[in-house]
Design a protein around this motif. Structure first.
Motif, PDB file in Angstrom:
ATOM      1  N   PRO A  48       0.808  -1.225   0.000  1.00 30.74           N
ATOM      2  CA  PRO A  48       0.000   0.000   0.000  1.00 30.74           C
ATOM      3  C   PRO A  48       0.838   1.271   0.000  1.00 30.74           C
ATOM      4  N   LYS A  49       1.856   1.312   0.822  1.00 26.05           N
ATOM      5  CA  LYS A  49       2.734   2.491   0.807  1.00 26.05           C
ATOM      6  C   LYS A  49       4.131   2.062   1.236  1.00 26.05           C
ATOM      7  N   LEU A  50       5.108   2.932   0.971  1.00 20.50           N
ATOM      8  CA  LEU A  50       6.506   2.542   1.200  1.00 20.50           C
ATOM      9  C   LEU A  50       6.718   2.105   2.635  1.00 20.50           C
ATOM     10  N   SER A  51       6.081   2.789   3.572  1.00 21.47           N
ATOM     11  CA  SER A  51       6.299   2.441   4.981  1.00 21.47           C
ATOM     12  C   SER A  51       5.678   1.095   5.355  1.00 21.47           C
ATOM     13  N   ASP A  52       4.938   0.480   4.463  1.00 22.40           N
ATOM     14  CA  ASP A  52       4.426  -0.872   4.688  1.00 22.40           C
ATOM     15  C   ASP A  52       5.375  -1.935   4.139  1.00 22.40           C
ATOM     16  N   ALA A  53       6.407  -1.527   3.415  1.00 28.39           N
ATOM     17  CA  ALA A  53       7.337  -2.506   2.818  1.00 28.39           C
ATOM     18  C   ALA A  53       8.159  -3.169   3.917  1.00 28.39           C
ATOM     19  N   SER A  54       8.563  -4.408   3.658  1.00 27.92           N
ATOM     20  CA  SER A  54       9.359  -5.151   4.638  1.00 27.92           C
ATOM     21  C   SER A  54      10.666  -5.601   3.983  1.00 27.92           C
ATOM     22  N   GLU A  55      11.501  -6.253   4.776  1.00 22.97           N
ATOM     23  CA  GLU A  55      12.767  -6.785   4.257  1.00 22.97           C
ATOM     24  C   GLU A  55      12.519  -7.690   3.043  1.00 22.97           C
ATOM     25  N   ASP A  56      11.392  -8.378   3.054  1.00 10.46           N
ATOM     26  CA  ASP A  56      11.070  -9.280   1.938  1.00 10.46           C
ATOM     27  C   ASP A  56      10.914  -8.526   0.622  1.00 10.46           C
ATOM     28  N   ASP A  57      10.667  -7.237   0.709  1.00  9.58           N
ATOM     29  CA  ASP A  57      10.417  -6.429  -0.494  1.00  9.58           C
ATOM     30  C   ASP A  57      11.684  -5.761  -1.032  1.00  9.58           C
ATOM     31  N   GLN A  58      12.812  -6.054  -0.423  1.00  6.74           N
ATOM     32  CA  GLN A  58      14.053  -5.363  -0.792  1.00  6.74           C
ATOM     33  C   GLN A  58      14.337  -5.474  -2.296  1.00  6.74           C
ATOM     34  N   MET A  59      14.153  -6.670  -2.817  1.00  7.44           N
ATOM     35  CA  MET A  59      14.469  -6.874  -4.236  1.00  7.44           C
ATOM     36  C   MET A  59      13.503  -6.072  -5.121  1.00  7.44           C
ATOM     37  N   ILE A  60      12.235  -6.061  -4.764  1.00  9.11           N
ATOM     38  CA  ILE A  60      11.247  -5.307  -5.552  1.00  9.11           C
ATOM     39  C   ILE A  60      11.566  -3.816  -5.519  1.00  9.11           C
ATOM     40  N   LEU A  61      11.895  -3.314  -4.348  1.00 12.48           N
ATOM     41  CA  LEU A  61      12.166  -1.870  -4.232  1.00 12.48           C
ATOM     42  C   LEU A  61      13.379  -1.487  -5.073  1.00 12.48           C
ATOM     43  N   GLY A  62      14.414  -2.295  -5.023  1.00 10.78           N
ATOM     44  CA  GLY A  62      15.595  -2.021  -5.844  1.00 10.78           C
ATOM     45  C   GLY A  62      15.265  -2.115  -7.326  1.00 10.78           C
ATOM     46  N   HIS A  63      14.438  -3.090  -7.654  1.00 10.15           N
ATOM     47  CA  HIS A  63      14.048  -3.291  -9.049  1.00 10.15           C
ATOM     48  C   HIS A  63      13.342  -2.046  -9.601  1.00 10.15           C
ATOM     49  N   LEU A  64      12.466  -1.457  -8.805  1.00  5.79           N
ATOM     50  CA  LEU A  64      11.740  -0.259  -9.272  1.00  5.79           C
ATOM     51  C   LEU A  64      12.724   0.860  -9.619  1.00  5.79           C
ATOM     52  N   MET A  65      13.744   1.016  -8.806  1.00  2.00           N
ATOM     53  CA  MET A  65      14.741   2.065  -9.071  1.00  2.00           C
ATOM     54  C   MET A  65      15.487   1.778 -10.369  1.00  2.00           C
ATOM     55  N   LEU A  66      15.840   0.514 -10.565  1.00  5.00           N
ATOM     56  CA  LEU A  66      16.573   0.166 -11.788  1.00  5.00           C
ATOM     57  C   LEU A  66      15.684   0.354 -13.021  1.00  5.00           C
ATOM     58  N   VAL A  67      14.400   0.004 -12.902  1.00  2.00           N
ATOM     59  CA  VAL A  67      13.476   0.221 -14.029  1.00  2.00           C
ATOM     60  C   VAL A  67      13.384   1.713 -14.332  1.00  2.00           C
ATOM     61  N   ALA A  68      13.301   2.530 -13.291  1.00  3.11           N
ATOM     62  CA  ALA A  68      13.230   3.981 -13.510  1.00  3.11           C
ATOM     63  C   ALA A  68      14.435   4.460 -14.316  1.00  3.11           C
ATOM     64  N   GLY A  69      15.612   4.025 -13.924  1.00  2.00           N
ATOM     65  CA  GLY A  69      16.815   4.439 -14.645  1.00  2.00           C
ATOM     66  C   GLY A  69      16.826   3.952 -16.085  1.00  2.00           C
ATOM     67  N   LYS A  70      16.369   2.714 -16.269  1.00  2.00           N
ATOM     68  CA  LYS A  70      16.359   2.137 -17.621  1.00  2.00           C
ATOM     69  C   LYS A  70      15.369   2.879 -18.524  1.00  2.00           C
ATOM     70  N   ILE A  71      14.187   3.152 -18.005  1.00  2.00           N
ATOM     71  CA  ILE A  71      13.169   3.865 -18.796  1.00  2.00           C
ATOM     72  C   ILE A  71      13.655   5.279 -19.131  1.00  2.00           C
ATOM     73  N   ALA A  72      14.243   5.942 -18.146  1.00  2.00           N
ATOM     74  CA  ALA A  72      14.753   7.297 -18.390  1.00  2.00           C
ATOM     75  C   ALA A  72      15.803   7.273 -19.498  1.00  2.00           C
TER      76      ALA A  72
END
Ligand code: 5GP
Length: 113
Positions: A48-72
């Motif tokens: 629902p929001k970033l503050s709901d993310a857990s350690e299990d979501d680490q890979m997803i959160l990093g992935h979003l950043m990499l996608v942002a860079g790739k799309i840009a």
């Protein structure tokens, strides 16, 4: 049935131009752009929001950043863009399915409003 707006978009229940999609994420244009380029980078997993993310979501959160860079890079944004995460209604969050805003194409002042 999908519950969040972004689930409805990725499940093609609501039409939207999906600019990019992979196993973990997808990218759409914001319907109410705040800059000449305004994209939303969204995980398929509903956090629902970033503050709901857990350690299990680490890979997803990093992935979003990499996608942002790739799309840009693909869009030729000349390495000039801003990523924003609104966390909570008082910070401007209106859709409670985590997403990164990618803004580009105009001067982006600091501090943001
Ligand atoms: P938030 O306010 O949660 O940080 O960002 C939600 C964003 O979703 C807003 O910038 C809003 O313009 C965008 N949005 C709301 N409804 C739709 C829609 O149906 N399609 C698309 N593409 N964007 C939407």
């Amino acid at each position: 049935m999908s519950s969040t707006l972004f689930e409805k978009i990725i499940n093609r229940e609501i039409p939207s131009d999906i600019l990019y999609e992979d196993d973990l994420s997808f990218v759409i244009k914001d319907i109410n752009p705040q800059a000449p380029t305004h994209l939303l980078i969204i995980p398929k997993k509903v956090i629902p929001k970033l503050s709901d993310a857990s350690e299990d979501d680490q890979m997803i959160l990093g992935h979003l950043m990499l996608v942002a860079g790739k799309i840009a890079d693909q869009l030729g944004l000349d390495e000039t863009f801003r990523l924003v995460v609104n966390n909570g209604a008082k910070a401007g969050q209106s859709v409670f399915h985590l997403h990164l805003h990618l803004l580009s194409g105009r001067l982006l002042n600091w501090p943001p409003g």
